[in-house]
Design a protein around this motif. Structure first.
Motif, PDB file in Angstrom:
ATOM      1  N   PHE A  11       0.639  -1.080   0.093  1.00  0.00           N
ATOM      2  CA  PHE A  11      -0.017   0.088   0.048  1.00  0.00           C
ATOM      3  C   PHE A  11       0.838   1.242   0.057  1.00  0.00           C
ATOM      4  N   GLY A  12       1.800   1.210   0.673  1.00  0.00           N
ATOM      5  CA  GLY A  12       2.751   2.279   0.737  1.00  0.00           C
ATOM      6  C   GLY A  12       3.377   2.852  -0.609  1.00  0.00           C
ATOM      7  N   THR A  13       3.689   1.788  -1.187  1.00  0.00           N
ATOM      8  CA  THR A  13       4.471   1.829  -2.560  1.00  0.00           C
ATOM      9  C   THR A  13       3.205   2.441  -3.258  1.00  0.00           C
ATOM     10  N   THR A  14       2.236   1.958  -3.453  1.00  0.00           N
ATOM     11  CA  THR A  14       1.131   2.455  -4.327  1.00  0.00           C
ATOM     12  C   THR A  14       0.821   3.810  -4.032  1.00  0.00           C
ATOM     13  N   MET A  15       0.774   4.281  -2.796  1.00  0.00           N
ATOM     14  CA  MET A  15       0.582   5.396  -2.426  1.00  0.00           C
ATOM     15  C   MET A  15       1.935   6.399  -2.744  1.00  0.00           C
ATOM     16  N   GLY A  16       3.047   5.942  -2.510  1.00  0.00           N
ATOM     17  CA  GLY A  16       4.240   6.791  -2.803  1.00  0.00           C
ATOM     18  C   GLY A  16       4.397   7.004  -4.430  1.00  0.00           C
ATOM     19  N   PHE A  17       3.844   6.081  -5.207  1.00  0.00           N
ATOM     20  CA  PHE A  17       3.900   6.289  -6.776  1.00  0.00           C
ATOM     21  C   PHE A  17       2.574   7.346  -7.097  1.00  0.00           C
ATOM     22  N   LEU A  79      -6.807  -4.521   0.679  1.00  0.00           N
ATOM     23  CA  LEU A  79      -5.852  -4.844   1.675  1.00  0.00           C
ATOM     24  C   LEU A  79      -6.449  -4.689   3.197  1.00  0.00           C
ATOM     25  N   TRP A  80      -7.138  -3.596   3.228  1.00  0.00           N
ATOM     26  CA  TRP A  80      -7.590  -3.150   4.772  1.00  0.00           C
ATOM     27  C   TRP A  80      -8.870  -3.441   4.630  1.00  0.00           C
ATOM     28  N   PRO A  81      -9.616  -4.418   4.599  1.00  0.00           N
ATOM     29  CA  PRO A  81     -11.148  -4.453   4.604  1.00  0.00           C
ATOM     30  C   PRO A  81     -11.833  -4.084   6.031  1.00  0.00           C
ATOM     31  N   VAL A 145      -9.777  12.101   4.949  1.00  0.00           N
ATOM     32  CA  VAL A 145      -9.851  10.710   5.425  1.00  0.00           C
ATOM     33  C   VAL A 145      -8.498  10.478   6.523  1.00  0.00           C
ATOM     34  N   HIS A 146      -7.264  10.742   5.911  1.00  0.00           N
ATOM     35  CA  HIS A 146      -6.173  10.767   6.714  1.00  0.00           C
ATOM     36  C   HIS A 146      -6.362  11.632   7.843  1.00  0.00           C
ATOM     37  N   ALA A 147      -6.948  12.726   8.087  1.00  0.00           N
ATOM     38  CA  ALA A 147      -7.111  13.508   9.141  1.00  0.00           C
ATOM     39  C   ALA A 147      -7.799  12.693  10.113  1.00  0.00           C
ATOM     40  N   GLY A 374       7.299  13.590   3.669  1.00  0.00           N
ATOM     41  CA  GLY A 374       5.829  13.838   4.717  1.00  0.00           C
ATOM     42  C   GLY A 374       4.908  12.943   4.799  1.00  0.00           C
ATOM     43  N   TRP A 375       4.767  12.318   3.846  1.00  0.00           N
ATOM     44  CA  TRP A 375       3.746  11.198   3.832  1.00  0.00           C
ATOM     45  C   TRP A 375       3.913  10.153   4.585  1.00  0.00           C
ATOM     46  N   VAL A 376       5.219   9.579   4.287  1.00  0.00           N
ATOM     47  CA  VAL A 376       5.790   8.229   4.975  1.00  0.00           C
ATOM     48  C   VAL A 376       5.657   8.622   6.383  1.00  0.00           C
ATOM     49  N   PHE A 377       6.245   9.870   6.742  1.00  0.00           N
ATOM     50  CA  PHE A 377       6.266  10.246   8.017  1.00  0.00           C
ATOM     51  C   PHE A 377       4.857  10.138   8.704  1.00  0.00           C
ATOM     52  N   ALA A 378       4.011  10.764   7.798  1.00  0.00           N
ATOM     53  CA  ALA A 378       2.508  10.971   8.509  1.00  0.00           C
ATOM     54  C   ALA A 378       1.799   9.478   8.831  1.00  0.00           C
ATOM     55  N   CYS A 379       2.001   8.617   7.733  1.00  0.00           N
ATOM     56  CA  CYS A 379       1.385   7.517   7.807  1.00  0.00           C
ATOM     57  C   CYS A 379       2.158   6.246   8.646  1.00  0.00           C
ATOM     58  N   THR A 380       3.302   6.200   8.504  1.00  0.00           N
ATOM     59  CA  THR A 380       4.266   5.420   9.650  1.00  0.00           C
ATOM     60  C   THR A 380       4.359   5.995  10.708  1.00  0.00           C
ATOM     61  N   GLY A 381       4.208   7.100  10.922  1.00  0.00           N
ATOM     62  CA  GLY A 381       4.321   7.730  12.102  1.00  0.00           C
ATOM     63  C   GLY A 381       2.892   7.570  13.052  1.00  0.00           C
ATOM     64  N   ARG A 382       1.875   7.069  12.431  1.00  0.00           N
ATOM     65  CA  ARG A 382       0.569   6.721  12.994  1.00  0.00           C
ATOM     66  C   ARG A 382       0.757   5.390  13.537  1.00  0.00           C
ATOM     67  N   GLN A 383       1.646   4.357  13.145  1.00  0.00           N
ATOM     68  CA  GLN A 383       1.610   3.000  13.609  1.00  0.00           C
ATOM     69  C   GLN A 383       1.809   3.015  15.172  1.00  0.00           C
ATOM     70  N   PRO A 384       1.332   2.106  15.702  1.00  0.00           N
ATOM     71  CA  PRO A 384       0.549   0.814  15.198  1.00  0.00           C
ATOM     72  C   PRO A 384      -0.818   0.959  14.617  1.00  0.00           C
ATOM     73  N   SER A 392      -6.154  -1.069  15.315  1.00  0.00           N
ATOM     74  CA  SER A 392      -4.739  -1.372  15.022  1.00  0.00           C
ATOM     75  C   SER A 392      -4.695  -1.841  13.353  1.00  0.00           C
ATOM     76  N   THR A 393      -3.577  -1.557  13.007  1.00  0.00           N
ATOM     77  CA  THR A 393      -3.285  -1.839  11.810  1.00  0.00           C
ATOM     78  C   THR A 393      -3.405  -3.509  11.558  1.00  0.00           C
ATOM     79  N   THR A 394      -2.829  -4.210  12.483  1.00  0.00           N
ATOM     80  CA  THR A 394      -3.030  -5.626  12.326  1.00  0.00           C
ATOM     81  C   THR A 394      -4.571  -6.096  12.207  1.00  0.00           C
TER      82      THR A 394
HETATM   83  C1  HEM Z   1      -0.431   9.892  -0.742  1.00  0.00           C
HETATM   84  C2  HEM Z   1       0.742   9.955  -0.094  1.00  0.00           C
HETATM   85  C3  HEM Z   1       0.803   8.819   1.004  1.00  0.00           C
HETATM   86  C4  HEM Z   1       1.628   7.991   1.105  1.00  0.00           C
HETATM   87  C5  HEM Z   1       3.264   8.096   0.480  1.00  0.00           C
HETATM   88  C6  HEM Z   1       1.595   7.034   1.976  1.00  0.00           C
HETATM   89  C7  HEM Z   1       2.130   6.115   2.561  1.00  0.00           C
HETATM   90  C8  HEM Z   1       1.934   5.156   3.384  1.00  0.00           C
HETATM   91  C9  HEM Z   1       2.770   4.160   4.022  1.00  0.00           C
HETATM   92  C10 HEM Z   1       4.458   4.219   3.467  1.00  0.00           C
HETATM   93  C11 HEM Z   1       2.231   3.398   4.735  1.00  0.00           C
HETATM   94  C12 HEM Z   1       2.580   1.992   5.388  1.00  0.00           C
HETATM   95  C13 HEM Z   1       2.890   2.552   6.900  1.00  0.00           C
HETATM   96  C14 HEM Z   1       3.683   1.481   7.544  1.00  0.00           C
HETATM   97  O1  HEM Z   1       3.101   0.342   7.965  1.00  0.00           O
HETATM   98  O2  HEM Z   1       4.637   1.814   8.149  1.00  0.00           O
HETATM   99  C15 HEM Z   1       0.725   3.722   4.776  1.00  0.00           C
HETATM  100  C16 HEM Z   1      -0.368   3.143   5.199  1.00  0.00           C
HETATM  101  C17 HEM Z   1      -1.594   3.463   5.279  1.00  0.00           C
HETATM  102  N1  HEM Z   1      -2.072   4.626   4.765  1.00  0.00           N
HETATM  103 FE1  HEM Z   1      -0.737   6.226   3.746  1.00  0.00          FE
HETATM  104  N2  HEM Z   1       0.253   7.174   2.468  1.00  0.00           N
HETATM  105  C18 HEM Z   1      -0.302   8.151   1.860  1.00  0.00           C
HETATM  106  C19 HEM Z   1      -1.680   8.972   1.792  1.00  0.00           C
HETATM  107  C20 HEM Z   1      -2.613   8.466   2.499  1.00  0.00           C
HETATM  108  C21 HEM Z   1      -3.948   8.742   2.579  1.00  0.00           C
HETATM  109  C22 HEM Z   1      -4.530  10.213   2.139  1.00  0.00           C
HETATM  110  C23 HEM Z   1      -4.816   8.101   3.274  1.00  0.00           C
HETATM  111  C24 HEM Z   1      -6.038   8.086   3.740  1.00  0.00           C
HETATM  112  C25 HEM Z   1      -7.076   7.689   2.855  1.00  0.00           C
HETATM  113  C26 HEM Z   1      -3.626   6.734   3.622  1.00  0.00           C
HETATM  114  C27 HEM Z   1      -4.265   5.733   4.335  1.00  0.00           C
HETATM  115  C28 HEM Z   1      -3.483   4.851   4.595  1.00  0.00           C
HETATM  116  C29 HEM Z   1      -3.896   3.600   5.384  1.00  0.00           C
HETATM  117  C30 HEM Z   1      -5.229   3.087   5.536  1.00  0.00           C
HETATM  118  C31 HEM Z   1      -2.751   2.745   5.583  1.00  0.00           C
HETATM  119  C32 HEM Z   1      -2.606   1.362   5.793  1.00  0.00           C
HETATM  120  C33 HEM Z   1      -2.820   0.974   7.533  1.00  0.00           C
HETATM  121  C34 HEM Z   1      -1.497   1.511   8.085  1.00  0.00           C
HETATM  122  O3  HEM Z   1      -0.418   0.962   7.850  1.00  0.00           O
HETATM  123  O4  HEM Z   1      -1.836   2.029   9.056  1.00  0.00           O
HETATM  124  N3  HEM Z   1      -2.576   7.244   3.217  1.00  0.00           N
HETATM  125  N4  HEM Z   1       0.462   4.836   3.696  1.00  0.00           N
END
Ligand code: HEM
Ligand code: HDD
Ligand code: HEM
Lengths: 453, 349
Positions: A11-17, A79-81, A145-147, A374-384, A392-394
């Motif tokens: 998922f991270g790769t998809t978003m990163g691209f 992936l995240w049903p 949604v991210h917020a 910024g995005w990897v920080f924001a999404c990975t920083g939200r773990q777990p 939780s992500t799991t």
């Molecule tokens: C577009 C730029 C974005 C990038 C590069 C990005 C990157 C990532 C990465 C790297 C992960 C894996 C995190 C980890 O497990 O360590 C992730 C997880 C996730 N992101 Fe983002 N993200 C982005 C935007 C978003 C947005 C806008 C949403 C809201 C809809 C979102 C929702 C999620 C969800 C649901 C997961 C999976 C569950 C999780 O690992 O927490 N992402 N993302």
């Protein structure tokens, strides 16, 4: 790797691209609009040509941005049903409204591109404005949604059931405005700097004072001004985003700063790496008191450290580096825009020194890197957590196994599309040079906006 | 009507609209590939003239469809998300190749042929995979075991029913798209292209009907419950076949007006759309109340009532806002003679 890790990487790769094309998709329409307006104001054909050429580039990025976005949207459910089940109940509105934004963008993009020569200039500008609006709205809504994932609102969990659901309260969750604002201003900034990259590079490659040089010079100045304004807004708004972390996700801020002990007069650590053993940031520069001030506008603000939280709720510690990299990019871009401004408008020099031009070439890629960090920080920083302190992500992940092959297939397709995209863009702009367009514009019979050539 | 029934009706409406738009879209891409070497007939040009401005809009519908599923039936989204991982990913991969190469082929003119082949072939595979969602929801290939569910891919891809569906989807795509392109060619005054597409429609029509019968036959063995439900509405199915026959007749009759061609394609398009509408009404009704048989029903999967109301409100508001945009779009690309009858000079673009 276990399957959850693969799911996260996939998922991270998809978003990163996706974000590369998506950011251009938000940022470029603003630049095209600026060029169209400048053309209507100055009647300088160069601006019309810019609008046309950038639209072409935009069409190509759409060709990759739309399918990768479609992948992103469907992959969320695949992936995240567990996550999408909660989102479907509570937070469906932004996705739903985003569809309308996509429609607006798609409809008027086609009109702008394929009907440009049949509609009046004002209708063309109106269409373009709607394209820009559609892209802006889709970015704002998806970021919402991210917020929500960081500051969930609008429901309660009782015995594992979601109750008291209020979709509008979820929609207007506390960090919506700040986060969406940040994403928008960074996208505009990045769109502008990408233009600056191309323009600066082309200026280095053409003779000073030639027609082509002047063309790119106009583009460079316009993009540096727009990029400069938005980079300042980015910093101002990023500061607000950090204060929101302080209030709503303190462990994320603590990890971002590598702070272990809760304290007043907390220092700000710049650079370096967080070390788990010594509970400190190694090789960083420490500015005393600064973190407290940044977090709460006063030196005696108490900033929570990681040790206040159970270790299994800590975000990964490397996000400190990502955070620094993002802020570093921001500071560098502000500095460069300032220098350009002083050089050109105050010192009134007519050309930039060569090393500065090369720095301008670097701004676009740097800005894009900032977005990625910024995005990897924001999404990975939200773990777990996938939804902060709720899910939780799991628990959200698919129960399917053997995701490895899928990961490789998707990664392969992204590489293919990315490479093809670059080849196609280079091919097109080599075949249709600025000079061709300038000549074409002078011969009135050939319509400049004739759909595809 | 209960809220859940309203929701599934809206969803079904989306599915139908998307199905028509997607057949047009993927079919046009395919025909544009088939006739790429026959420059004289202009068949490829007609397909591209339709395709270029519309593919983005069509793509948005598939996203709308996915969003509609999880916003109205979140629990179904959970089950579908889990079982569709592999087929869904295949669709996504093909779709991304298809869209990207479609755009690339419009930009890199010297390589148009190769690029068109890639997008045309990946495009025609997509309807076959998309429709596989239907047999999967019939339940025979899904293994439910305490809280978890799994798709048995081996069973799916050895099932005659699955192949009947795939064949039906591909044949229908080619049928509907050639029919609609025939109409579009006529509106564009491209009589060569019209004759080509009319002939294709006449060939593909009977094939798609045969495939539809194959679907029914295999359904009887593999998903008896839905087959029986459909037979309760047999008379509507018969009406559907009558629409098909009228549609076919409309292609054979002499044209109105004094054009040197046969057929009234507009009438045929309307009849065939009605045919599919009637048939899918029967299928959809027979599917109820299950979304995924036998575990997930529209009631058990339905979202929270507050959320449904909010989402439904946005449908109405969104529709009111977008409607003028669609009309304007339609008038520029489907009606405007200047677009339809472009001059020869710009034909290459
Ligand atoms: C577009 C730029 C974005 C990038 C590069 C990005 C990157 C990532 C990465 C790297 C992960 C894996 C995190 C980890 O497990 O360590 C992730 C997880 C996730 N992101 Fe983002 N993200 C982005 C935007 C978003 C947005 C806008 C949403 C809201 C809809 C979102 C929702 C999620 C969800 C649901 C997961 C999976 C569950 C999780 O690992 O927490 N992402 N993302
Ligand atoms: C070129 C891009 C760029 C630049 C220069 C900056 N940011 Fe940023 N930042 C983003 C691009 C970005 C982003 C990619 O857009 C993020 C990811 C998630 C989000 O909401 O925006 C983000 C997130 C993000 C967050 C986390 C929000 C969250 O976790 O929900 C904070 C605290 C900041 N930023 C703060 C800053 C500060 C203080 C900056 C100083 C200049 C800064 N950012 C520059
Ligand atoms: C904050 C990060 C994001 C931004 C700024 C963004 C922005 C955009 C933009 C501007 C487009 C239009 C295509 C283009 O111009 O390239 C787009 C397409 C799309 N995005 Fe993203 N996006 C983001 C993250 C996501 C996420 C997390 C999802 C998945 C839920 C997603 C789903 C989509 C979809 C489905 C499309 C295709 C729309 C269509 O079919 O027209 N995006 N995105």
């Amino acid at each position: 790797m276990d399957d959850i890790l693969i799911a996260r990487s996939l998922f991270g790769t998809t978003m990163g691209f996706h974000i590369i094309n998506a950011t251009i998709g938000v940022g470029l329409p603003l630049m095209i609009l600026a060029a169209e307006l400048l053309y209507q104001k100055t009647k300088d054909l160069d601006y019309a040509i810019m609008a046309k050429r950038w639209t072409k580039a935009f069409a190509v990025t759409l060709g990759v941005g739309i399918p990768t976005g479609t992948i992103a949207g469907v992959q969320l459910s695949l992936l995240w049903p567990g996550f999408m089940e909660v989102v479907g109940r509570v937070m469906a509105l932004p996705f739903q409204i985003e569809i309308y934004a996509f429609f607006i963008e798609a409809l008027f993009m086609s009109i702008y591109v394929y009907a440009a020569d049949r509609i009046s200039p004002w209708m063309r500008i109106a269409s373009l404005t709607l394209v820009a609006f559609g892209a802006l709205a889709s970015a704002v809504l998806i970021t919402n949604v991210h917020a929500f994932q960081g500051t969930p609102r609008g429901f309660r969990v009782e015995n594992g059931e979601l109750v008291d659901i209020d979709p509008w309260a979820a929609f207007f969750n506390p960090s919506f405005a700040v986060t969406a604002g940040h994403v928008v201003v960074t996208a505009y900034m990045t769109g502008a700097f990408i233009i600056a990259t191309v323009a600066a590079y082309k200026m280095l490659r053409s003779d000073f004072g030639s027609k082509v040089y002047k063309f790119h010079q106009k583009a460079l100045m316009a993009s540096l001004i727009i990029g400069g304004i938005f980079s300042i807004l980015t910093a101002v708004n990023g500061h607000a985003a950090a204060q929101y972390l302080h209030e709503y996700q303190p462990e994320k801020l603590a990890a971002a700063e590598g702070l272990f002990e809760t304290q007043e007069y907390a220092p700000l650590a710049i650079g370096g790496f967080t070390d788990r053993e010594t509970e400190s940031v190694k090789w960083g520069i420490e500015i005393p008191w600064a973190l407290s001030f940044l977090a709460g506008n006063s030196f005696d603000t108490e900033v929570k450290g990681l040790n206040d939280f159970p270790e299994e709720h800590w975000p990964p510690l490397f996000i400190h580096t990502l955070f620094n990299a993002m802020v570093g990019v921001g500071m560098l871009l502000i500095t460069l825009s300032m220098i350009a401004f002083v050089w050109n408008k105050i010192l009134k020099k007519d050309r930039f020194p060569k090393f500065l031009m090369w720095l301008f070439v670097a701004t676009g890629p740097l800005a894009m890197l900032g977005i990625e960090f910024g995005w990897v920080f924001a999404c990975t920083g939200r773990q777990p957590w996938v939804i902060y302190r709720v899910l939780s992500t799991t628990d959200a992940a698919t129960t399917a196994t053997n995701l490895g092959i899928l990961f490789m297939l998707f990664a392969g397709v992204y590489v293919l599309l990315g490479v093809m995209e670059i080849i196609v863009l280079r091919y097109f702009f080599r075949r249709n040079t600025v000079l061709d367009d300038l000549n074409r514009a002078q011969q009135k019979e050939i319509p400049l906006f004739g759909s595809n050539t | 009507m209960t809220d859940a029934l309203t929701a599934i009706t809206v969803l079904w409406g989306f599915v139908f609209i998307y199905a028509v738009m997607a057949t047009m879209d993927f079919g046009a891409g395919f025909w544009s590939m088939v006739y790429i070497n026959k420059t004289k007939t202009k068949a490829t040009n007609i397909a591209n003239r339709y395709l270029s401005p519309t593919w983005e809009v069509t793509n948005t519908f598939i996203v709308a469809l996915v969003v509609a599923v999880y916003s109205m039936f979140p629990k179904a989204a959970y089950t579908l998300g889990t079982v569709l991982l592999i087929p869904g990913s295949m669709i996504l991969l093909l779709l991304s190749l298809r869209s990207a190469f479609l755009v690339f082929s419009n930009i890199a003119e010297d390589y148009r042929k190769v690029l068109t082949y890639i997008s045309g072939i990946s495009g025609i595979l997509i309807p076959g995979l998309l429709i596989s969602v239907l047999p999967i929801t019939h339940g025979g290939f899904v293994e439910f075991s305490e809280g978890s569910q799994n798709l048995n891919l081996g069973k799916l891809f050895t099932s005659p029913n699955e192949y009947a569906f795939i064949g039906f989807a591909v044949a229908s795509t080619l049928f509907l798209s050639s029919l609609l392109l025939a109409d579009y060619s006529k509106a564009s005054d491209e009589l060569h292209a019209y004759n080509v597409y009319r002939r294709d429609a006449l060939i593909m029509g009977p094939i798609s009907l045969v495939m539809a019968f194959a679907v029914m036959l295999t359904l009887r063995d593999e998903a008896t419950w839905i087959y029986n439900n459909m037979m309760d509405d047999l008379y509507i199915l018969i009406i559907s076949v009558i629409f098909f026959l009228i549609g076919g007749l409309a292609l054979i009759l002499p044209s109105i007006g004094n054009k040197p061609i046969r057929g009234i394609p507009r009438l045929a398009v309307i009849m065939i759309t009605l045919q599919y509408l009637a048939a899918s009404y029967v299928y959809g009704k027979a599917h109820l109340p299950y979304i995924v048989y036998p575990e997930v029903t529209i009631q058990s999967a339905f979202t929270d009532p507050n959320s449904f109301r909010a989402v439904f409100t946005t449908y109405i508001v969104g529709f009111l806002i977008l409607f003028p945009g669609f009309i304007y779009f339609w008038s520029l690309f489907m009606q405007d003679k200047r677009y339809l009858r472009q001059k020869k000079a710009k034909e290459q673009t």
